[in-house]
Design a protein around this motif. Structure first.
Motif, PDB file in Angstrom:
ATOM      1  N   HIS A 142       0.821  -1.208   0.000  1.00 46.29           N
ATOM      2  CA  HIS A 142       0.000   0.000   0.000  1.00 46.29           C
ATOM      3  C   HIS A 142       0.856   1.259   0.000  1.00 46.29           C
ATOM      4  O   HIS A 142       1.979   1.263   0.498  1.00 46.29           O
ATOM      5  N   ASP A 143       0.289   2.334  -0.563  1.00 48.27           N
ATOM      6  CA  ASP A 143       1.079   3.545  -0.694  1.00 48.27           C
ATOM      7  C   ASP A 143       1.219   4.257   0.646  1.00 48.27           C
ATOM      8  O   ASP A 143       0.534   3.932   1.623  1.00 48.27           O
ATOM      9  N   THR A 144       2.094   5.239   0.685  1.00 50.87           N
ATOM     10  CA  THR A 144       2.488   5.835   1.960  1.00 50.87           C
ATOM     11  C   THR A 144       1.344   6.572   2.654  1.00 50.87           C
ATOM     12  O   THR A 144       1.210   6.498   3.883  1.00 50.87           O
ATOM     13  N   SER A 145       0.496   7.281   1.897  1.00 50.37           N
ATOM     14  CA  SER A 145      -0.598   8.008   2.541  1.00 50.37           C
ATOM     15  C   SER A 145      -1.630   7.043   3.123  1.00 50.37           C
ATOM     16  O   SER A 145      -2.192   7.290   4.199  1.00 50.37           O
ATOM     17  N   GLN A 146      -1.883   5.915   2.447  1.00 51.30           N
ATOM     18  CA  GLN A 146      -2.785   4.897   2.979  1.00 51.30           C
ATOM     19  C   GLN A 146      -2.218   4.295   4.261  1.00 51.30           C
ATOM     20  O   GLN A 146      -2.932   4.103   5.249  1.00 51.30           O
ATOM     21  N   ARG A 147      -0.931   4.008   4.250  1.00 43.90           N
ATOM     22  CA  ARG A 147      -0.280   3.420   5.421  1.00 43.90           C
ATOM     23  C   ARG A 147      -0.292   4.376   6.601  1.00 43.90           C
ATOM     24  O   ARG A 147      -0.546   3.985   7.744  1.00 43.90           O
ATOM     25  N   LEU A 148      -0.036   5.657   6.314  1.00 39.43           N
ATOM     26  CA  LEU A 148      -0.060   6.646   7.390  1.00 39.43           C
ATOM     27  C   LEU A 148      -1.469   6.789   7.962  1.00 39.43           C
ATOM     28  O   LEU A 148      -1.650   6.863   9.179  1.00 39.43           O
ATOM     29  N   ALA A 149      -2.479   6.816   7.104  1.00 38.36           N
ATOM     30  CA  ALA A 149      -3.862   6.906   7.574  1.00 38.36           C
ATOM     31  C   ALA A 149      -4.207   5.708   8.448  1.00 38.36           C
ATOM     32  O   ALA A 149      -4.819   5.861   9.522  1.00 38.36           O
ATOM     33  N   ARG A 150      -3.849   4.520   8.010  1.00 39.74           N
ATOM     34  CA  ARG A 150      -4.102   3.304   8.801  1.00 39.74           C
ATOM     35  C   ARG A 150      -3.403   3.372  10.144  1.00 39.74           C
ATOM     36  O   ARG A 150      -3.982   3.094  11.198  1.00 39.74           O
ATOM     37  N   ARG A 192      -6.134  17.365   2.330  1.00 36.21           N
ATOM     38  CA  ARG A 192      -7.518  16.883   2.235  1.00 36.21           C
ATOM     39  C   ARG A 192      -8.302  17.179   3.510  1.00 36.21           C
ATOM     40  O   ARG A 192      -9.406  16.684   3.703  1.00 36.21           O
ATOM     41  N   HIS A 193      -7.690  17.958   4.410  1.00 34.97           N
ATOM     42  CA  HIS A 193      -8.314  18.401   5.664  1.00 34.97           C
ATOM     43  C   HIS A 193      -8.657  17.232   6.593  1.00 34.97           C
ATOM     44  O   HIS A 193      -9.623  17.308   7.360  1.00 34.97           O
ATOM     45  N   LEU A 194      -7.853  16.184   6.515  1.00 31.89           N
ATOM     46  CA  LEU A 194      -8.065  15.025   7.375  1.00 31.89           C
ATOM     47  C   LEU A 194      -7.271  15.136   8.672  1.00 31.89           C
ATOM     48  O   LEU A 194      -7.685  14.589   9.700  1.00 31.89           O
ATOM     49  N   ILE A 195      -6.127  15.815   8.617  1.00 35.45           N
ATOM     50  CA  ILE A 195      -5.274  15.985   9.791  1.00 35.45           C
ATOM     51  C   ILE A 195      -4.729  17.409   9.826  1.00 35.45           C
ATOM     52  O   ILE A 195      -4.746  18.114   8.814  1.00 35.45           O
ATOM     53  N   GLU A 196      -4.231  17.792  10.998  1.00 36.72           N
ATOM     54  CA  GLU A 196      -3.397  18.976  11.152  1.00 36.72           C
ATOM     55  C   GLU A 196      -2.034  18.484  11.631  1.00 36.72           C
ATOM     56  O   GLU A 196      -1.960  17.575  12.467  1.00 36.72           O
ATOM     57  N   TYR A 197      -0.980  19.073  11.093  1.00 42.75           N
ATOM     58  CA  TYR A 197       0.352  18.591  11.459  1.00 42.75           C
ATOM     59  C   TYR A 197       1.343  19.743  11.420  1.00 42.75           C
ATOM     60  O   TYR A 197       1.525  20.365  10.376  1.00 42.75           O
ATOM     61  N   LEU A 202       0.384  16.302  15.894  1.00 36.77           N
ATOM     62  CA  LEU A 202      -0.562  15.896  14.864  1.00 36.77           C
ATOM     63  C   LEU A 202      -1.952  15.756  15.478  1.00 36.77           C
ATOM     64  O   LEU A 202      -2.102  15.219  16.568  1.00 36.77           O
ATOM     65  N   LYS A 203      -2.949  16.237  14.763  1.00 39.04           N
ATOM     66  CA  LYS A 203      -4.339  16.140  15.205  1.00 39.04           C
ATOM     67  C   LYS A 203      -5.199  15.562  14.091  1.00 39.04           C
ATOM     68  O   LYS A 203      -5.133  16.018  12.954  1.00 39.04           O
ATOM     69  N   VAL A 204      -5.987  14.556  14.436  1.00 39.44           N
ATOM     70  CA  VAL A 204      -6.940  13.990  13.482  1.00 39.44           C
ATOM     71  C   VAL A 204      -8.169  14.890  13.450  1.00 39.44           C
ATOM     72  O   VAL A 204      -8.827  15.109  14.474  1.00 39.44           O
ATOM     73  N   ARG A 205      -8.499  15.416  12.277  1.00 38.20           N
ATOM     74  CA  ARG A 205      -9.638  16.320  12.131  1.00 38.20           C
ATOM     75  C   ARG A 205     -10.891  15.595  11.637  1.00 38.20           C
ATOM     76  O   ARG A 205     -12.010  15.981  11.972  1.00 38.20           O
ATOM     77  N   ASP A 206     -10.717  14.573  10.829  1.00 42.01           N
ATOM     78  CA  ASP A 206     -11.862  13.905  10.191  1.00 42.01           C
ATOM     79  C   ASP A 206     -11.626  12.393  10.243  1.00 42.01           C
ATOM     80  O   ASP A 206     -10.935  11.837   9.397  1.00 42.01           O
ATOM     81  N   VAL A 207     -12.201  11.755  11.258  1.00 46.81           N
ATOM     82  CA  VAL A 207     -11.978  10.316  11.454  1.00 46.81           C
ATOM     83  C   VAL A 207     -12.565   9.506  10.301  1.00 46.81           C
ATOM     84  O   VAL A 207     -11.920   8.598   9.767  1.00 46.81           O
ATOM     85  N   SER A 214      -7.621   5.449   4.298  1.00 49.65           N
ATOM     86  CA  SER A 214      -6.794   4.315   4.699  1.00 49.65           C
ATOM     87  C   SER A 214      -6.990   3.148   3.735  1.00 49.65           C
ATOM     88  O   SER A 214      -7.880   3.159   2.873  1.00 49.65           O
ATOM     89  N   CYS A 215      -6.162   2.134   3.904  1.00 49.94           N
ATOM     90  CA  CYS A 215      -6.286   0.921   3.105  1.00 49.94           C
ATOM     91  C   CYS A 215      -7.238  -0.062   3.804  1.00 49.94           C
ATOM     92  O   CYS A 215      -7.736   0.195   4.896  1.00 49.94           O
ATOM     93  N   CYS A 216      -7.449  -1.210   3.175  1.00 53.83           N
ATOM     94  CA  CYS A 216      -8.352  -2.219   3.726  1.00 53.83           C
ATOM     95  C   CYS A 216      -7.810  -2.874   4.989  1.00 53.83           C
ATOM     96  O   CYS A 216      -8.547  -3.558   5.703  1.00 53.83           O
ATOM     97  N   CYS A 217      -6.528  -2.652   5.290  1.00 49.40           N
ATOM     98  CA  CYS A 217      -5.912  -3.318   6.436  1.00 49.40           C
ATOM     99  C   CYS A 217      -6.526  -2.878   7.763  1.00 49.40           C
ATOM    100  O   CYS A 217      -6.632  -3.670   8.702  1.00 49.40           O
TER     101      CYS A 217
END
Length: 230
Positions: A142-150, A192-197, A202-207, A214-217
């Protein structure tokens, strides 16, 4: 009085839980504290309350990769219940907070005499093994943004907060990336306004949005933990 929020301990019958709690001591674990090193003896087991422990495997000199994480759902020191008193990974505190600790010798006695503790930890071992296997596949495919989201969602679930103290260097170790890769992935989620960093925070803005990014993992690992909890 520390509220015992660890799910393994909470799952025990009252009589067993009260007895085991008498043998546990509360500890505060600072960010970056190393609990275990590969090949070193496990002297204590830890039941996290609101802290988070990362399990890292060495890739080569100077590089490591997170293969699993332990929060209030489990216990750090799992090789011990399988009869191995030596750690196979580096365990480091990723999120500071409270835990309950017991010496390995005392834990062995309690584990041997308490079927409910055995069953809870065997089921947790199953779930942790699934998490480690899925993380390995995620890191490969999986790509890096998916992995970070997961990773952020899994961290949030275990520490119970939307805000974390994180540096790019630490994230690079967790995800096996160069710092430039971490920056690119974090910027993608931030745009994409999902986090603040900024400045190591780091703050999660949109769970819900982060879950879609994120990926399916992430749901797959969650499903295994729910199944293991019965």
């Amino acid at each position: 009085m520390i509220a015992v929020t660890n799910r393994i301990l909470q799952s025990l019958p009252v009589r067993d839980r009260v007895r085991i709690l008498r043998r546990l001591e509360p500890v505060e674990l600072a960010f970056g504290k190393v609990l275990y090193e590969p090949g070193k003896t496990i002297r204590h087991v830890y039941f996290p309350l609101d802290c988070l422990v990362s399990l890292l495997t060495a890739v080569d000199r100077g590089r490591s990769l997170e293969v699993g994480m332990v929060g209030s759902e489990g216990m750090a020191g799992m090789p011990f219940i399988l009869g191995v008193g030596v750690s196979g990974v580096r365990a480091i505190v990723q999120g500071a907070g409270s835990a309950m600790r017991m010496s390995a010798a005392a834990f062995r006695k309690e584990f041997d005499r308490t079927p409910a503790l055995q069953q809870a930890l065997y089921r947790y071992t199953y779930a942790l093994m699934a998490q480690i296997s899925q993380t390995a596949a995620c890191n490969r495919f999986h790509d890096t943004s998916q992995r970070l989201a997961r990773w952020l969602l899994m961290t949030r679930d275990r520490v119970g907060t939307d805000e974390f103290a994180l540096t790019q260097e630490f994230l690079a170790h967790m995800l096996g990336l160069r710092r430039a890769g971490v920056t690119e992935a974090a910027n993608s989620l931030r745009d994409r306004h999902l986090i603040e960093y900024s400045r190591g925070k780091l703050k999660v803005r949109d769970v819900a949005g982060l879950a879609r990014a994120s990926c399916c993992c992430y749901p797959m690992v969650n499903a295994v933990f729910k199944r293991a909890q019965g």
